[in-house]
Design a protein around this motif. Sequence first.
Motif, PDB file in Angstrom:
ATOM      1  N   SER A  97       0.926  -1.129  -0.074  1.00  0.00           N
ATOM      2  CA  SER A  97       0.061  -0.127  -0.116  1.00  0.00           C
ATOM      3  C   SER A  97       0.858   1.463   0.101  1.00  0.00           C
ATOM      4  CB  SER A  97      -0.923  -0.139   1.193  1.00  0.00           C
ATOM      5  OG  SER A  97      -0.212  -0.043   2.481  1.00  0.00           O
ATOM      6  N   GLU A  98       2.104   0.967   0.414  1.00  0.00           N
ATOM      7  CA  GLU A  98       2.911   2.370   0.357  1.00  0.00           C
ATOM      8  C   GLU A  98       3.857   2.574  -1.002  1.00  0.00           C
ATOM      9  OE1 GLU A  98       5.432   1.928   3.927  1.00  0.00           O
ATOM     10  OE2 GLU A  98       4.116   1.087   5.016  1.00  0.00           O
ATOM     11  N   PHE A  99       3.652   1.343  -1.884  1.00  0.00           N
ATOM     12  CA  PHE A  99       4.285   1.535  -3.033  1.00  0.00           C
ATOM     13  C   PHE A  99       3.939   2.754  -3.772  1.00  0.00           C
ATOM     14  CE2 PHE A  99       4.892  -3.372  -3.899  1.00  0.00           C
ATOM     15  CZ  PHE A  99       5.519  -3.306  -2.436  1.00  0.00           C
ATOM     16  N   PRO A 100       4.851   3.581  -4.725  1.00  0.00           N
ATOM     17  CA  PRO A 100       4.357   4.665  -5.395  1.00  0.00           C
ATOM     18  C   PRO A 100       3.171   4.159  -6.564  1.00  0.00           C
ATOM     19  CG  PRO A 100       6.700   4.686  -5.381  1.00  0.00           C
ATOM     20  CD  PRO A 100       6.126   3.279  -4.590  1.00  0.00           C
ATOM     21  N   ALA A 101       2.208   5.389  -6.881  1.00  0.00           N
ATOM     22  CA  ALA A 101       1.066   4.830  -7.489  1.00  0.00           C
ATOM     23  C   ALA A 101       1.305   4.030  -8.890  1.00  0.00           C
ATOM     24  CB  ALA A 101       0.408   5.976  -8.023  1.00  0.00           C
ATOM     25  N   ARG A 102       2.248   4.020  -9.526  1.00  0.00           N
ATOM     26  CA  ARG A 102       2.515   3.531 -10.904  1.00  0.00           C
ATOM     27  C   ARG A 102       3.065   2.190 -10.332  1.00  0.00           C
ATOM     28  NH1 ARG A 102       6.531   1.939 -14.306  1.00  0.00           N
ATOM     29  NH2 ARG A 102       5.612   1.694 -16.533  1.00  0.00           N
ATOM     30  N   MET A 103       3.728   2.019  -9.367  1.00  0.00           N
ATOM     31  CA  MET A 103       4.316   0.712  -9.159  1.00  0.00           C
ATOM     32  C   MET A 103       3.078  -0.271  -8.479  1.00  0.00           C
ATOM     33  SD  MET A 103       8.052   1.505  -7.245  1.00  0.00           S
ATOM     34  CE  MET A 103       9.151   2.684  -8.013  1.00  0.00           C
ATOM     35  N   ARG A 104       2.226   0.600  -7.870  1.00  0.00           N
ATOM     36  CA  ARG A 104       1.123  -0.416  -7.555  1.00  0.00           C
ATOM     37  C   ARG A 104       0.110  -0.816  -8.549  1.00  0.00           C
ATOM     38  NH1 ARG A 104       0.226   3.960  -3.879  1.00  0.00           N
ATOM     39  NH2 ARG A 104      -1.774   4.572  -4.701  1.00  0.00           N
ATOM     40  N   ARG A 105       0.149   0.017  -9.514  1.00  0.00           N
ATOM     41  CA  ARG A 105      -0.737  -0.442 -10.744  1.00  0.00           C
ATOM     42  C   ARG A 105      -0.075  -1.431 -11.507  1.00  0.00           C
ATOM     43  NH1 ARG A 105      -0.871   5.054 -11.924  1.00  0.00           N
ATOM     44  NH2 ARG A 105       0.577   4.854 -13.594  1.00  0.00           N
ATOM     45  N   LEU A 106       1.168  -1.548 -11.527  1.00  0.00           N
ATOM     46  CA  LEU A 106       2.013  -2.641 -12.232  1.00  0.00           C
ATOM     47  C   LEU A 106       1.860  -4.012 -11.534  1.00  0.00           C
ATOM     48  CD1 LEU A 106       5.306  -0.675 -13.452  1.00  0.00           C
ATOM     49  CD2 LEU A 106       3.771  -2.137 -14.829  1.00  0.00           C
ATOM     50  N   VAL A 107       1.996  -3.874 -10.132  1.00  0.00           N
ATOM     51  CA  VAL A 107       1.832  -4.910  -9.343  1.00  0.00           C
ATOM     52  C   VAL A 107       0.419  -5.558  -9.213  1.00  0.00           C
ATOM     53  CG1 VAL A 107       1.750  -5.786  -6.700  1.00  0.00           C
ATOM     54  CG2 VAL A 107       3.613  -4.186  -7.807  1.00  0.00           C
ATOM     55  N   GLU A 108      -0.453  -4.756  -9.322  1.00  0.00           N
ATOM     56  CA  GLU A 108      -1.877  -5.209  -9.433  1.00  0.00           C
ATOM     57  C   GLU A 108      -1.946  -6.118 -11.008  1.00  0.00           C
ATOM     58  OE1 GLU A 108      -6.229  -5.704  -8.377  1.00  0.00           O
ATOM     59  OE2 GLU A 108      -4.147  -5.506  -7.409  1.00  0.00           O
ATOM     60  N   HIS A 109      -1.573  -5.357 -11.904  1.00  0.00           N
ATOM     61  CA  HIS A 109      -1.739  -5.956 -13.107  1.00  0.00           C
ATOM     62  C   HIS A 109      -1.059  -7.343 -13.077  1.00  0.00           C
ATOM     63  CE1 HIS A 109      -3.565  -2.966 -15.538  1.00  0.00           C
ATOM     64  NE2 HIS A 109      -2.619  -2.176 -15.429  1.00  0.00           N
ATOM     65  N   ALA A 110       0.309  -7.564 -12.513  1.00  0.00           N
ATOM     66  CA  ALA A 110       0.945  -8.419 -12.495  1.00  0.00           C
ATOM     67  C   ALA A 110       0.130  -9.921 -11.635  1.00  0.00           C
ATOM     68  CB  ALA A 110       2.255  -8.461 -11.699  1.00  0.00           C
ATOM     69  N   SER A 111      -0.617  -9.136 -10.706  1.00  0.00           N
ATOM     70  CA  SER A 111      -1.143 -10.169  -9.765  1.00  0.00           C
ATOM     71  C   SER A 111      -2.293 -10.817 -10.560  1.00  0.00           C
ATOM     72  CB  SER A 111      -1.605  -9.597  -8.662  1.00  0.00           C
ATOM     73  OG  SER A 111      -2.590 -10.404  -7.847  1.00  0.00           O
ATOM     74  N   ILE A 112      -3.119  -9.987 -11.441  1.00  0.00           N
ATOM     75  CA  ILE A 112      -4.481 -10.581 -12.224  1.00  0.00           C
ATOM     76  C   ILE A 112      -4.178 -11.414 -13.085  1.00  0.00           C
ATOM     77  CG2 ILE A 112      -6.234  -9.916 -13.425  1.00  0.00           C
ATOM     78  CD1 ILE A 112      -6.191  -7.185 -12.016  1.00  0.00           C
ATOM     79  N   PHE A 113      -2.742 -10.855 -13.984  1.00  0.00           N
ATOM     80  CA  PHE A 113      -2.324 -11.772 -15.062  1.00  0.00           C
ATOM     81  C   PHE A 113      -1.844 -13.200 -14.601  1.00  0.00           C
ATOM     82  CE2 PHE A 113       0.970 -12.952 -17.880  1.00  0.00           C
ATOM     83  CZ  PHE A 113       0.743 -12.849 -19.249  1.00  0.00           C
ATOM     84  N   SER A 114      -0.932 -13.086 -13.624  1.00  0.00           N
ATOM     85  CA  SER A 114      -0.496 -14.419 -12.917  1.00  0.00           C
ATOM     86  C   SER A 114      -1.558 -15.338 -12.539  1.00  0.00           C
ATOM     87  CB  SER A 114       0.382 -14.175 -11.762  1.00  0.00           C
ATOM     88  OG  SER A 114       0.906 -15.164 -11.089  1.00  0.00           O
ATOM     89  N   GLU A 115      -2.564 -15.019 -11.865  1.00  0.00           N
ATOM     90  CA  GLU A 115      -3.727 -15.649 -11.797  1.00  0.00           C
ATOM     91  C   GLU A 115      -4.394 -16.316 -12.557  1.00  0.00           C
ATOM     92  OE1 GLU A 115      -7.086 -14.894  -8.114  1.00  0.00           O
ATOM     93  OE2 GLU A 115      -6.995 -13.625  -9.758  1.00  0.00           O
ATOM     94  N   ALA A 116      -4.951 -15.494 -13.707  1.00  0.00           N
ATOM     95  CA  ALA A 116      -5.238 -16.021 -14.882  1.00  0.00           C
ATOM     96  C   ALA A 116      -4.433 -16.819 -15.664  1.00  0.00           C
ATOM     97  CB  ALA A 116      -5.737 -14.504 -15.855  1.00  0.00           C
ATOM     98  N   MET A 117      -3.328 -16.700 -15.972  1.00  0.00           N
ATOM     99  CA  MET A 117      -2.801 -17.394 -16.715  1.00  0.00           C
ATOM    100  C   MET A 117      -2.066 -18.890 -15.966  1.00  0.00           C
ATOM    101  SD  MET A 117      -2.371 -16.323 -19.797  1.00  0.00           S
ATOM    102  CE  MET A 117      -3.926 -15.282 -19.374  1.00  0.00           C
ATOM    103  N   TYR A 118      -2.320 -18.907 -14.663  1.00  0.00           N
ATOM    104  CA  TYR A 118      -1.823 -20.042 -13.960  1.00  0.00           C
ATOM    105  C   TYR A 118      -2.991 -21.130 -14.380  1.00  0.00           C
ATOM    106  CZ  TYR A 118      -1.382 -23.169  -9.965  1.00  0.00           C
ATOM    107  OH  TYR A 118      -1.113 -24.237  -9.182  1.00  0.00           O
ATOM    108  N   GLY A 119      -4.255 -20.749 -14.632  1.00  0.00           N
ATOM    109  CA  GLY A 119      -5.195 -21.769 -15.109  1.00  0.00           C
ATOM    110  C   GLY A 119      -4.997 -22.391 -16.436  1.00  0.00           C
ATOM    111  N   ALA A 120      -4.141 -21.368 -17.412  1.00  0.00           N
ATOM    112  CA  ALA A 120      -3.945 -22.023 -18.578  1.00  0.00           C
ATOM    113  C   ALA A 120      -2.927 -22.811 -18.402  1.00  0.00           C
ATOM    114  CB  ALA A 120      -3.583 -20.849 -19.370  1.00  0.00           C
ATOM    115  N   ALA A 121      -1.776 -22.691 -17.609  1.00  0.00           N
ATOM    116  CA  ALA A 121      -0.623 -23.497 -17.451  1.00  0.00           C
ATOM    117  C   ALA A 121      -1.115 -25.046 -16.868  1.00  0.00           C
ATOM    118  CB  ALA A 121       0.298 -23.049 -16.146  1.00  0.00           C
ATOM    119  N   LEU A 122      -2.111 -24.669 -15.749  1.00  0.00           N
ATOM    120  CA  LEU A 122      -2.722 -26.211 -15.176  1.00  0.00           C
ATOM    121  C   LEU A 122      -3.456 -26.904 -16.240  1.00  0.00           C
ATOM    122  CD1 LEU A 122      -4.198 -24.878 -11.842  1.00  0.00           C
ATOM    123  CD2 LEU A 122      -2.171 -26.157 -12.121  1.00  0.00           C
ATOM    124  N   GLN A 123      -4.428 -26.174 -17.105  1.00  0.00           N
ATOM    125  CA  GLN A 123      -4.958 -26.894 -18.201  1.00  0.00           C
ATOM    126  C   GLN A 123      -4.291 -27.726 -19.194  1.00  0.00           C
ATOM    127  OE1 GLN A 123      -8.488 -27.203 -18.467  1.00  0.00           O
ATOM    128  NE2 GLN A 123      -8.132 -28.543 -20.029  1.00  0.00           N
TER     129      GLN A 123
END
Length: 313
Positions: free
Chosen positions: A153-179
Amino acid sequence: MLDQMRSDQLKLRNALVAGKENNGVIGVNAGRELKRLPASVYWAGLENWGIRLFPGSIDSYAASLPSWPKETSRDHDEDDYGANRSGSALWHPQLPAAPKGLFENASFALKDEEAEFIVDRLNASNPDSLLTFLARKGGNARAGYIWAHPHVSEFPARMRRLVEHASIFSEAMYGAALQYNLQLSQLRDKDDWVENYKSEIEKWQQDLDLARLKHWSLEDFWDEIRHPAHRVLEPARRFVIDWTELLKTSGGLKRDKAKGQALVKERERRLKKGQSRFTNQAALGRWKGSSGAYRLQFRWSQASRHLQDLARG
């Protein structure tokens, strides 16, 4: 000179082994047969962080050393003998001295002055990076993923956005890897593998935050990750778009499993063509039961170790 540099790197390898460093030593098993020397791995990084001032390759560095100006002082400002001070320097002037007995017994542990030097170099060369922010902040926070960091929560705004993108992308693509792994396990008729991946997919579906995924802007994601040094190829982009859209409409593969299977199979075909495990029996037979069956963490484990080293320093 190149022979001497190779010899020194092998001596350092031996010294690290003698110092009981069991992780991260390049060539720990290969010994003198090592082909890719450590310096070739970190040479670019030394320049990127402003530690190495010499601008050329390792070969050109070795060739330049015998004739490189030893004296960088000038009597007058207008004296252009050789080059200016920074132009004549091979390394940053505040680079800490090599430890005593470096080639006998060595450790990756940093002294305070060494850690401070690295943080200073990060601040000067990459002031806007998340690694620099965390190194500057100090501390030794542990987290399995960067988005689980206790100070996110203390990360600078742009870094928080990148981290949020990374989290969602990782979560979604994990399903493709398992499949992908599930489908190959089924082709191999490995019942225990099949049951394992079915269980993992079920758990992934339970954890998948569909509400967050549905509000995720892929347009913003592509904009954020655009970089002049690399580009996302259209087939990869198309797969991400199609896969995430399928997750939104099918509740995370709970419906329309056939489409998910087809997307994964087509992605493999595009990537590997005749070597696709879905069509090449020899390639399928060599498969050992797991290929990328993990959540992307974007080298956080390596970065986390670096930060722990700096904190201990």
